[in-house]
Write an enzyme that holds these catalytic residues in place. Structure first.
Site, mmCIF file in Angstrom:
data_model
loop_
_atom_site.group_PDB
_atom_site.id
_atom_site.type_symbol
_atom_site.label_atom_id
_atom_site.label_comp_id
_atom_site.label_asym_id
_atom_site.label_seq_id
_atom_site.Cartn_x
_atom_site.Cartn_y
_atom_site.Cartn_z
ATOM 1 N N CYS A 239 0.867 -1.184 0.000
ATOM 2 C CA CYS A 239 0.000 0.000 0.000
ATOM 3 C C CYS A 239 0.903 1.232 0.000
ATOM 4 C CB CYS A 239 -0.929 0.009 1.214
ATOM 5 S SG CYS A 239 -1.957 -1.463 1.399
ATOM 6 N N GLY A 243 4.762 7.026 -1.269
ATOM 7 C CA GLY A 243 6.098 6.457 -1.235
ATOM 8 C C GLY A 243 6.990 6.819 -0.077
ATOM 9 N N GLY A 244 6.468 7.398 1.001
ATOM 10 C CA GLY A 244 7.323 7.785 2.118
ATOM 11 C C GLY A 244 8.111 6.622 2.692
ATOM 12 N N LYS A 245 7.414 5.521 2.985
ATOM 13 C CA LYS A 245 8.094 4.357 3.561
ATOM 14 C C LYS A 245 8.905 3.623 2.504
ATOM 15 C CE LYS A 245 4.621 3.820 7.206
ATOM 16 N NZ LYS A 245 3.779 4.946 6.760
ATOM 17 N N ASP A 263 0.022 0.190 -5.227
ATOM 18 C CA ASP A 263 -1.128 0.732 -4.512
ATOM 19 C C ASP A 263 -2.373 0.458 -5.341
ATOM 20 O OD1 ASP A 263 -1.458 2.878 -2.033
ATOM 21 O OD2 ASP A 263 -3.102 2.950 -3.473
ATOM 22 N N ASP A 306 0.994 -0.757 4.692
ATOM 23 C CA ASP A 306 0.617 0.498 5.341
ATOM 24 C C ASP A 306 -0.884 0.625 5.124
ATOM 25 O OD1 ASP A 306 0.486 2.951 6.500
ATOM 26 O OD2 ASP A 306 1.812 3.957 5.096
ATOM 27 N N CYS A 359 -1.846 4.081 10.845
ATOM 28 C CA CYS A 359 -1.672 5.358 11.550
ATOM 29 C C CYS A 359 -2.910 5.585 12.416
ATOM 30 C CB CYS A 359 -1.424 6.517 10.585
ATOM 31 S SG CYS A 359 -2.654 6.703 9.277
#
Length: 429
Positions: A239, A243-245, A263, A306, A359
């Protein structure tokens, strides 16, 4: 604009939000478009006021005996912006654009009420139906945890170790108070500004354009770190979103191995193209359609989920979402989480690892979902959360364990981060 005009503007935006039930950025943008005389400092102050009101809307209304936008803004100035009733009256004196407020004596009486007499959800500034969920997640500290989610969030940066080191970025960063993060080894924190001041524009820095850092909450950085991606591995970010992780894991993998970023909404992947280029990332392959995942089944060393969630852990940044959340929203997210867990598990090879991240701080999305997953998938076992924390973050700090101790639960009160949950499973060989 003087303070009176800013108060009036914030009240107008709050009235618009109440009437049209839309995201805060849209309401603020429309107000700015129709009031082009307002400078950037005015817009920042008005935005801060609106968001501060929403962070503590329930307790503001209880103390003021009024839910009207002007009363809520007044309460925010007195409780969050360090005005006294007298100093506020003095600041507004002679301002022809200032709205008429209650007398300093009346305001002192209202704000001086004992919030401890209010119902629990009012003290916590959370929807009433979530109180039981917070108690289940945090036990005796639930109230402090909920109240911490009503504060302002700092700006966190992740140093891109493919291009720079943390000390180098800190030396060149033009942001007041920037310092190393508490837990994340590559993190930098810029404290939240107070009152009308805007947050530092880190993405305008030359260092950002060079790819030396990305904006990423420390909790998100830790989630990527604890996933444990190693150089040379095959990893699926199931997921991936923007693209942060993915980028954080690419740095941990030193640009070797392969990350397959997917995604279900391929439009969310679009921002990653520029981010990968700027960051000098070469080991990421974007997968735009589910069909492209087929060759990966049973072959991944690690899979990161995520998961879609209610976002309760991000209420400091998106306080309007707090008051829109419903039990139906939660039930829908839980169904999504079960589905994505089962689908993603198929890509983990024997002996491989599956990391589940939300989160959210609600146990229904976290420990309840992971327990249900293990019941449906007995071929997986949970890795010890305390050991994961000790190995990656350090044994000198206590692991922020979830209530059942099978996962990690980060929060503003515990770890000074956004709220994140992480549980890691291993597929039996």
């Amino acid at each position: 604009m003087r303070l009176g005009g800013r108060i009036q503007a914030a009240a107008e935006v709050l009235a618009d939000l109440a009437a049209r039930h839309r995201p805060v950025p849209d309401a603020l943008r429309d107000w700015g478009t129709s009031h082009r005389f307002a400078g950037s400092g005015d817009r920042a102050a008005i935005s801060n006021l609106v968001l501060d009101v929403l962070r503590m809307k329930a307790s503001h209304a209880w103390l003021m005996d009024d839910e009207a936008p002007l009363s809520l803004v007044t309460a925010s100035l007195l409780r969050q912006w360090d005005f006294s009733p007298e100093s506020l009256a003095g600041e507004l004196g002679g301002d022809k654009f200032a709205p008429e407020l209650k007398s300093p004596e009346d305001l002192a009486t209202l704000i001086g009420k004992d919030l401890g007499d209010a119902p629990e959800h009012i003290q916590a500034d959370i929807p009433e139906w979530t109180v039981g969920h917070f108690k289940a997640a945090f036990g005796e500290t639930w109230l402090a945890e909920a109240q911490a989610l009503a504060g302002r969030a700092p700006l966190d940066l992740r140093v891109n170790t493919l291009k720079a080191g943390r000390e180098k970025v800190l030396r060149g960063l033009q942001a007041p108070g920037a310092h190393e993060t508490r837990f994340a080894p590559d993190g930098i924190r810029v404290p939240a500004p107070e009152g009308p001041r805007r947050q530092a524009a880190a993405t305008s820095e030359v260092a950002f354009a060079k790819g030396w850092f990305e904006v990423q909450d420390e909790g998100s950085q830790l989630a990527a770190l604890l996933t444990g991606a190693q150089p040379g591995e095959q990893v699926l970010d199931y997921c991936a979103g923007g693209g942060g992780k993915t980028l954080a894991m690419a740095a941990s993998m030193e640009n070797s191995g392969q990350i397959h970023a997917y995604d279900s909404d391929r439009r969310r992947l679009a921002p990653m193209v520029e981010r990968l280029k700027r960051g000098g990332v070469r080991n990421v392959q974007l997968i735009e359609a589910a069909e492209g995942l087929s060759p990966l089944k049973g072959r991944m060393d690690r899979v990161l989920i995520d998961a879609p969630c209610t976002g309760t852990g991000t209420w400091r940044r998106r306080p309007d979402a707090k008051w829109r959340l419903s039990e139906d929203n939660l039930a829908s997210r839980m169904a999504d989480q079960d589905e994505v867990l089962d689908k993603a598990a198929a890509f983990v090879k024997p002996g491989g690892v599956l990391a589940y991240v939300t989160c959210s701080v609600l146990p229904q999305e976290n420990t309840d979902r992971t327990a249900a997953f293990l019941t449906r998938n007995p071929g997986f076992e949970t890795l010890e959360a305390a050991r994961l924390w000790s190995d990656k973050v350090g044994a000198e700090t206590n692991a922020p364990l979830a209530a059942d101790k099978t996962g990690l639960l980060l929060s503003p009160a515990r770890t000074e981060t956004d709220g994140f949950f992480l549980s890691v499973f291993k597929r039996r060989a």
